[in-house]
Design a protein around this motif. Structure first.
Motif, PDB file in Angstrom:
ATOM      1  N   PHE A  66      -6.377  -5.922   6.944  1.00 57.89           N
ATOM      2  CA  PHE A  66      -5.815  -4.791   6.214  1.00 57.89           C
ATOM      3  C   PHE A  66      -6.650  -4.451   4.986  1.00 57.89           C
ATOM      4  CE2 PHE A  66      -3.020  -3.002   2.936  1.00 57.89           C
ATOM      5  CZ  PHE A  66      -2.617  -1.852   3.586  1.00 57.89           C
ATOM      6  N   ALA A  81       8.456  -0.017  11.279  1.00 53.67           N
ATOM      7  CA  ALA A  81       7.762  -0.374  12.518  1.00 53.67           C
ATOM      8  C   ALA A  81       8.069  -1.814  12.911  1.00 53.67           C
ATOM      9  CB  ALA A  81       6.260  -0.182  12.357  1.00 53.67           C
ATOM     10  N   LEU A  82       8.202  -2.690  11.936  1.00 53.86           N
ATOM     11  CA  LEU A  82       8.544  -4.087  12.204  1.00 53.86           C
ATOM     12  C   LEU A  82       9.907  -4.179  12.876  1.00 53.86           C
ATOM     13  CD1 LEU A  82       7.482  -6.996  11.670  1.00 53.86           C
ATOM     14  CD2 LEU A  82       8.724  -6.920   9.507  1.00 53.86           C
ATOM     15  N   ALA A 120       3.595  -4.450  14.592  1.00 58.88           N
ATOM     16  CA  ALA A 120       4.104  -3.513  13.587  1.00 58.88           C
ATOM     17  C   ALA A 120       2.985  -2.831  12.817  1.00 58.88           C
ATOM     18  CB  ALA A 120       5.023  -4.252  12.608  1.00 58.88           C
ATOM     19  N   SER A 121       1.809  -3.459  12.778  1.00 57.34           N
ATOM     20  CA  SER A 121       0.693  -2.831  12.067  1.00 57.34           C
ATOM     21  C   SER A 121       0.181  -1.596  12.791  1.00 57.34           C
ATOM     22  CB  SER A 121      -0.447  -3.832  11.874  1.00 57.34           C
ATOM     23  OG  SER A 121      -1.123  -4.095  13.086  1.00 57.34           O
ATOM     24  N   ASP A 136       6.963   2.165   5.833  1.00 54.04           N
ATOM     25  CA  ASP A 136       6.567   2.468   7.212  1.00 54.04           C
ATOM     26  C   ASP A 136       6.368   1.183   8.008  1.00 54.04           C
ATOM     27  OD1 ASP A 136       6.578   5.158   6.527  1.00 54.04           O
ATOM     28  OD2 ASP A 136       4.400   5.243   6.238  1.00 54.04           O
ATOM     29  N   PHE A 137       5.741   0.198   7.366  1.00 58.52           N
ATOM     30  CA  PHE A 137       5.503  -1.077   8.042  1.00 58.52           C
ATOM     31  C   PHE A 137       6.827  -1.761   8.378  1.00 58.52           C
ATOM     32  CE2 PHE A 137       4.780  -5.671   8.050  1.00 58.52           C
ATOM     33  CZ  PHE A 137       3.837  -5.770   9.061  1.00 58.52           C
ATOM     34  N   LEU A 194       4.528   0.140   2.773  1.00 57.37           N
ATOM     35  CA  LEU A 194       5.505  -0.914   3.043  1.00 57.37           C
ATOM     36  C   LEU A 194       6.713  -0.394   3.817  1.00 57.37           C
ATOM     37  CD1 LEU A 194       6.404  -3.828   2.802  1.00 57.37           C
ATOM     38  CD2 LEU A 194       7.342  -3.277   0.540  1.00 57.37           C
ATOM     39  N   TRP A 247      -4.953   0.423  10.705  1.00 53.99           N
ATOM     40  CA  TRP A 247      -3.509   0.195  10.658  1.00 53.99           C
ATOM     41  C   TRP A 247      -2.790   1.533  10.736  1.00 53.99           C
ATOM     42  CZ3 TRP A 247      -0.482  -4.225   8.452  1.00 53.99           C
ATOM     43  CH2 TRP A 247      -1.161  -5.436   8.616  1.00 53.99           C
ATOM     44  N   GLU A 248      -1.783   1.601  11.562  1.00 52.10           N
ATOM     45  CA  GLU A 248      -0.959   2.801  11.669  1.00 52.10           C
ATOM     46  C   GLU A 248      -0.001   2.888  10.476  1.00 52.10           C
ATOM     47  OE1 GLU A 248       0.313   6.313  13.097  1.00 52.10           O
ATOM     48  OE2 GLU A 248      -1.235   5.137  14.070  1.00 52.10           O
ATOM     49  N   ASN A 249       0.465   1.754   9.990  1.00 58.42           N
ATOM     50  CA  ASN A 249       1.504   1.713   8.960  1.00 58.42           C
ATOM     51  C   ASN A 249       0.980   1.012   7.711  1.00 58.42           C
ATOM     52  OD1 ASN A 249       3.666   2.810  10.714  1.00 58.42           O
ATOM     53  ND2 ASN A 249       3.182   0.983  11.883  1.00 58.42           N
ATOM     54  N   THR A 250       0.472   1.794   6.766  1.00 61.74           N
ATOM     55  CA  THR A 250      -0.147   1.221   5.576  1.00 61.74           C
ATOM     56  C   THR A 250       0.790   1.204   4.367  1.00 61.74           C
ATOM     57  OG1 THR A 250      -1.102   3.357   4.974  1.00 61.74           O
ATOM     58  CG2 THR A 250      -2.469   1.866   6.303  1.00 61.74           C
TER      59      THR A 250
END
Length: 85
Positions: free
Chosen positions: A27, A45-46, A81-82, A41-42, A39, A34-37
């Motif tokens: 990262f 996605a998680l 999730a990333s 969004d991450f 927190l 990374w699609e989700n940079t």
């Protein structure tokens, strides 16, 4: 030799720690992959990837049951999730 470790190599707490370090370095060094940079969004996605991870296993690693927690499953979820959209 590379410091990177794949989620499939995570078998215990120590390898999970190495995986986390590798994921963090990835990262830091290349956030563009990374699609989700962010927190929020991450974390979203998680949540979503954790719900869907059994489908991934059914298609790629049919012998894994996501309802039986393991260090590898934790690693797969974090890695997934990333990039999960």
């Amino acid at each position: 030799m590379s410091n990177e470790i794949s989620a499939t190599e995570v078998v215990d707490r120590e390898s999970f720690i190495r995986f986390l370090g590798s994921l963090r370095k990835q990262f830091e060094n290349n956030p563009g992959i990374w699609e989700n940079t962010k927190l929020g969004d991450f974390l979203e996605a998680l949540e979503m990837y954790t719900e869907d991870v059994q489908g991934y296993y059914n298609n790629v690693y049919p012998g894994i049951n996501a309802d039986i927690p393991s260090w590898r499953i934790f690693a797969d979820i974090l890695k997934g999730a990333s990039m999960y959209e």
